[in-house]
Design a protein around this motif. Sequence first.
Motif, PDB file in Angstrom:
ATOM      1  N   TRP A 133       0.785  -1.215  -0.187  1.00 45.54           N
ATOM      2  CA  TRP A 133       0.001   0.030   0.056  1.00 45.54           C
ATOM      3  C   TRP A 133       0.763   1.229   0.147  1.00 45.54           C
ATOM      4  CZ3 TRP A 133       0.402   3.755   3.688  1.00 45.54           C
ATOM      5  CH2 TRP A 133      -0.785   4.578   3.625  1.00 45.54           C
ATOM      6  N   GLY A 134       0.506   2.272  -0.775  1.00 47.33           N
ATOM      7  CA  GLY A 134       1.121   3.307  -0.661  1.00 47.33           C
ATOM      8  C   GLY A 134       0.292   4.742  -1.008  1.00 47.33           C
ATOM      9  N   SER A 135       0.846   5.984  -0.399  1.00 44.83           N
ATOM     10  CA  SER A 135       0.001   7.069  -0.714  1.00 44.83           C
ATOM     11  C   SER A 135       0.967   8.119  -1.217  1.00 44.83           C
ATOM     12  CB  SER A 135      -0.632   7.327   0.647  1.00 44.83           C
ATOM     13  OG  SER A 135      -2.089   6.629   0.784  1.00 44.83           O
ATOM     14  N   VAL A 136       0.291   9.251  -1.628  1.00 45.32           N
ATOM     15  CA  VAL A 136       1.084  10.529  -1.855  1.00 45.32           C
ATOM     16  C   VAL A 136       0.288  11.719  -1.226  1.00 45.32           C
ATOM     17  CG1 VAL A 136       1.976  12.347  -3.725  1.00 45.32           C
ATOM     18  CG2 VAL A 136       2.126   9.602  -3.658  1.00 45.32           C
ATOM     19  N   TYR A 137       0.673  12.511  -0.276  1.00 44.73           N
ATOM     20  CA  TYR A 137       0.299  13.723   0.295  1.00 44.73           C
ATOM     21  C   TYR A 137       1.122  14.819  -0.426  1.00 44.73           C
ATOM     22  CZ  TYR A 137      -2.055  10.217   3.341  1.00 44.73           C
ATOM     23  OH  TYR A 137      -2.559   9.166   3.737  1.00 44.73           O
ATOM     24  N   GLU A 138       0.265  15.790  -0.543  1.00 42.94           N
ATOM     25  CA  GLU A 138       1.040  17.135  -1.180  1.00 42.94           C
ATOM     26  C   GLU A 138       0.003  18.368  -0.263  1.00 42.94           C
ATOM     27  OE1 GLU A 138       1.853  17.257  -5.467  1.00 42.94           O
ATOM     28  OE2 GLU A 138       0.397  15.681  -5.567  1.00 42.94           O
ATOM     29  N   LYS A 139       0.723  19.290  -0.134  1.00 48.93           N
ATOM     30  CA  LYS A 139       0.228  20.678   0.434  1.00 48.93           C
ATOM     31  C   LYS A 139      -0.349  21.512  -0.660  1.00 48.93           C
ATOM     32  CE  LYS A 139       2.920  21.302   4.674  1.00 48.93           C
ATOM     33  NZ  LYS A 139       3.490  22.083   5.687  1.00 48.93           N
ATOM     34  N   VAL A 140      -1.369  20.909  -1.271  1.00 50.61           N
ATOM     35  CA  VAL A 140      -2.201  21.702  -2.291  1.00 50.61           C
ATOM     36  C   VAL A 140      -3.730  21.534  -1.932  1.00 50.61           C
ATOM     37  CG1 VAL A 140      -0.488  21.218  -3.924  1.00 50.61           C
ATOM     38  CG2 VAL A 140      -2.187  19.584  -3.640  1.00 50.61           C
ATOM     39  N   ARG A 141      -4.372  22.467  -2.537  1.00 49.36           N
ATOM     40  CA  ARG A 141      -6.169  22.032  -2.544  1.00 49.36           C
ATOM     41  C   ARG A 141      -6.462  22.582  -3.711  1.00 49.36           C
ATOM     42  NH1 ARG A 141      -8.512  27.112  -1.856  1.00 49.36           N
ATOM     43  NH2 ARG A 141      -7.323  28.962  -1.638  1.00 49.36           N
ATOM     44  N   TRP A 142      -7.662  22.072  -3.990  1.00 44.43           N
ATOM     45  CA  TRP A 142      -8.244  22.424  -5.278  1.00 44.43           C
ATOM     46  C   TRP A 142      -9.169  23.568  -4.863  1.00 44.43           C
ATOM     47  CZ3 TRP A 142      -8.262  21.315 -10.229  1.00 44.43           C
ATOM     48  CH2 TRP A 142      -9.340  21.680 -10.975  1.00 44.43           C
ATOM     49  N   ASP A 143      -9.116  24.713  -5.817  1.00 41.60           N
ATOM     50  CA  ASP A 143     -10.015  25.867  -5.804  1.00 41.60           C
ATOM     51  C   ASP A 143     -10.938  25.944  -6.804  1.00 41.60           C
ATOM     52  OD1 ASP A 143      -8.345  26.290  -8.033  1.00 41.60           O
ATOM     53  OD2 ASP A 143      -7.595  28.434  -7.612  1.00 41.60           O
ATOM     54  N   GLY A 144     -11.379  24.849  -7.413  1.00 43.47           N
ATOM     55  CA  GLY A 144     -12.285  24.955  -8.297  1.00 43.47           C
ATOM     56  C   GLY A 144     -11.789  25.123  -9.929  1.00 43.47           C
ATOM     57  N   THR A 145     -10.545  25.401  -9.943  1.00 45.86           N
ATOM     58  CA  THR A 145      -9.923  25.559 -11.382  1.00 45.86           C
ATOM     59  C   THR A 145      -8.547  24.823 -11.258  1.00 45.86           C
ATOM     60  OG1 THR A 145     -11.196  27.713 -11.523  1.00 45.86           O
ATOM     61  CG2 THR A 145      -9.164  27.276 -12.823  1.00 45.86           C
ATOM     62  N   ASP A 146      -7.842  24.987 -10.093  1.00 44.69           N
ATOM     63  CA  ASP A 146      -6.567  24.407 -10.278  1.00 44.69           C
ATOM     64  C   ASP A 146      -5.919  23.936  -8.980  1.00 44.69           C
ATOM     65  OD1 ASP A 146      -4.061  23.686 -11.217  1.00 44.69           O
ATOM     66  OD2 ASP A 146      -3.429  25.632 -11.964  1.00 44.69           O
ATOM     67  N   TYR A 147      -5.097  23.284  -8.543  1.00 46.35           N
ATOM     68  CA  TYR A 147      -4.313  23.108  -7.539  1.00 46.35           C
ATOM     69  C   TYR A 147      -3.684  23.939  -7.229  1.00 46.35           C
ATOM     70  CZ  TYR A 147      -6.430  18.312  -8.002  1.00 46.35           C
ATOM     71  OH  TYR A 147      -7.291  17.274  -8.173  1.00 46.35           O
ATOM     72  N   VAL A 148      -3.836  24.599  -5.930  1.00 45.81           N
ATOM     73  CA  VAL A 148      -2.801  25.817  -5.506  1.00 45.81           C
ATOM     74  C   VAL A 148      -2.261  25.588  -4.064  1.00 45.81           C
ATOM     75  CG1 VAL A 148      -4.236  27.465  -6.700  1.00 45.81           C
ATOM     76  CG2 VAL A 148      -4.951  26.913  -4.287  1.00 45.81           C
ATOM     77  N   PRO A 149      -1.145  26.178  -3.671  1.00 43.64           N
ATOM     78  CA  PRO A 149      -0.525  25.866  -2.517  1.00 43.64           C
ATOM     79  C   PRO A 149      -1.333  25.982  -1.285  1.00 43.64           C
ATOM     80  CG  PRO A 149       1.052  27.147  -3.846  1.00 43.64           C
ATOM     81  CD  PRO A 149      -0.460  27.094  -4.323  1.00 43.64           C
ATOM     82  N   ASN A 150      -1.170  25.013  -0.358  1.00 35.84           N
ATOM     83  CA  ASN A 150      -2.134  24.882   1.071  1.00 35.84           C
ATOM     84  C   ASN A 150      -1.318  24.618   2.205  1.00 35.84           C
ATOM     85  OD1 ASN A 150      -4.549  25.365   2.356  1.00 35.84           O
ATOM     86  ND2 ASN A 150      -5.014  23.037   2.227  1.00 35.84           N
ATOM     87  N   ASP A 151      -1.888  24.881   3.367  1.00 33.54           N
ATOM     88  CA  ASP A 151      -0.928  24.635   4.599  1.00 33.54           C
ATOM     89  C   ASP A 151      -1.277  23.174   5.062  1.00 33.54           C
ATOM     90  OD1 ASP A 151       0.006  27.073   4.933  1.00 33.54           O
ATOM     91  OD2 ASP A 151      -1.695  27.711   6.176  1.00 33.54           O
TER      92      ASP A 151
END
Length: 720
Positions: free
Chosen positions: A683-701
């Motif tokens: 099993w494996g996962s990828v976690y990124e500090k981003v969020r979906w703003d409705g148009t694109d993935y943008v940086p997030n805390d």
Amino acid sequence: MKLRYYLTPMLCLVLAFSYAQSPILSTLAEIPPTIDGVLDDDIWQKSPQLTGYKTFVPDFGKDMPYKTIAYMAHDEDNLYFAFKCFDDPKEIKTSIAARDKIAADDWVCINLDSFNSGQSLYAIYVNPSGIQMDTRFAAGREDIGLDIIFYSAAKIVEDGYVVEAKIPFKSIRYKSVDGKVDMGVIFERRISRFSTQGTYPALDPAKGFAFLTQMLPIQYNGVRKAKLVELLPAVTYGVNRNHEDGEYHREDNFEPSLTAKIGITSELVLDATINPDFSQVESDAQQVEVNQRFPVNYPERRPFFLEGNENFNFAGTGGFQPIQMAVNSRSIVTPKFATKLTGKIGDKNIISTIYAVDRDDRVNPDIPGTGDNTADVAVMRYMRSLTQDSYIGLLGTTRMQNGGSNNVYGLDGQYRFKEAYLVSGHYLYSETNAVLDGGHLRNAGSVYIGINKNTRSFNGSLSLLDIGQDFESGVGYVTRTGISRITASASPKIFPKGEGLIQRIDPVVYASLTKDKPSGLNEHVLFVQLAAVLPRNTRLAVSADHSSEIYLGEEFKDGSIGLNASSQITKRIYFRLNYDWDNGIYYPTAEQGYGKRIGATLNVQASDKFSMDFTHRFVSLYSKATDAKYYDIHIARGRLIYQMNKYLFFRGIAQYNSLSQVLSPNFLVSFTYIPGTVVHLGWGSVYEKVRWDGTDYVPNDQYLNTAQGFFFKASYLWRW
């Protein structure tokens, strides 16, 4: 590769001289020994018993701290070896680990030239817990990805440890004539805490580490000439969930595959595979990929390509050479079908071929009519054995896709003279038919010649290289073209007298001068290092590098000052640390920079079964003109392993990249009975500090789980 040496009193000198003239006769076992780590079988009392090991690390010709006895026997289907290694049982370094993870332990090794030809050898290792490791060496390189089927057992006893091993003839390539088989062997032992390795027979200090020219000949009689047939059915089931356009999308994938191996003779093997799953069980350790002038390449670990892979080694490649590999099997990404033919025809002819229909997702949208995104890949390699480990070889590769093609042809070889000198060289010629630009044909060549000397007291080399600007290889791995280069290196070995702490001092000087053909400018490297070898595998080094690099027609500084240290502090704790102050280039804007490179590794073996590895890499680069930061990157990786027994382990890995702010944990349960008969659950996962703003993935805390996967993989090896 690893390299070694032996002798004891006058009798052993006489025996060693005698063995050089005629082979040792292995004892034919009427009743095969039980592989249990106990030397109570009658055959071990009747077989040749070889002792009197001498060191070659850190120095040649010294008595090993403890006595070692090697035994050998055979029956019509198997080779048998045993070792009695005297030692203090409380000080023996061992582990119950996964296969190939015992390099830091004490171990014994059977270096076996199965053709007795001086061209290649199997290195078969066993540690005091019976755990296995194996490699294959040919044409100057050692392949650590090899996995052959052999059986081993070991026990720690009151006066050391005992190892027994059984190697089926079907697992190796050899030549048999009327039931007689000639091989060559060097037995080797490592005692970790003394930083010592030794061999029987002794390595000649004047010949250095040239194992293949110093083999002890062995003769086996009464060997049955059996052909090899293997079938390896496998299934892989995966469930992947990816966050795309603000939503999770699930993909299920079930892939059956079949791989077959047929021994046309005991020397020549045909492999074929349909729809193979080449997913790796363990993810590659992350490398720093930002600000790279050339693509990063990862080593081959996929089982199908490992049979005969050493024969694709090509003279004048690897190391600091721009042609890292003439044949890089990882350029074949996910084949629908692949086949290989590897081995020997006659006494001196070595052949290796690959043909694959490769699924290739690297489609260029600018090329019309790219509906069929498969590529045809073919490789043909021929080598002719000469005296000692000398050879001459031919190579041809092609990759064809969507009307375009890349063909590479070449010849290479090496020749040993005066025992310690080796001359090697190659000529390669590439033809690239580009689909764009009206099918423009680009041609270029690469020429290399080098000489090196390797003895107890001196290592040195001199080489010349010229590679055309339009040289390309769709099957190889090339980092730079359009240069002419001369290099020289010298490394005398200094052995302090007495029994002091420092066992050996290794000064190194390396220099090169390179002409960058597009600009006509010259770049240089002058590297010096002073290193000391101490007990407990301790090595300390300080280095300085004054160099320049030509990039986009400009000259940049590219030197460094470095400190390196590594040590097996105790038999359960090992560390490695390097610290470098660097000059460098920021390639996106072609600006001069400076920064640091720091690397640290800590291995903790909490018990024979439980181990922890921690690695950390830091790289930074700042503008020389303004001190503005281009980037700094921390890559951290931790790995916990619980090895329940030699077959079953549980492993957890977590990796973090501070620049991309990606955290990737994964977990694996793995059962390996023999190579090929395996079950993996992961099993494996990828976690990124981003969020979906409705148009694109943008940086997030906060972290977002952008990908997650589960896989089950099982295969079973049928062998006749």
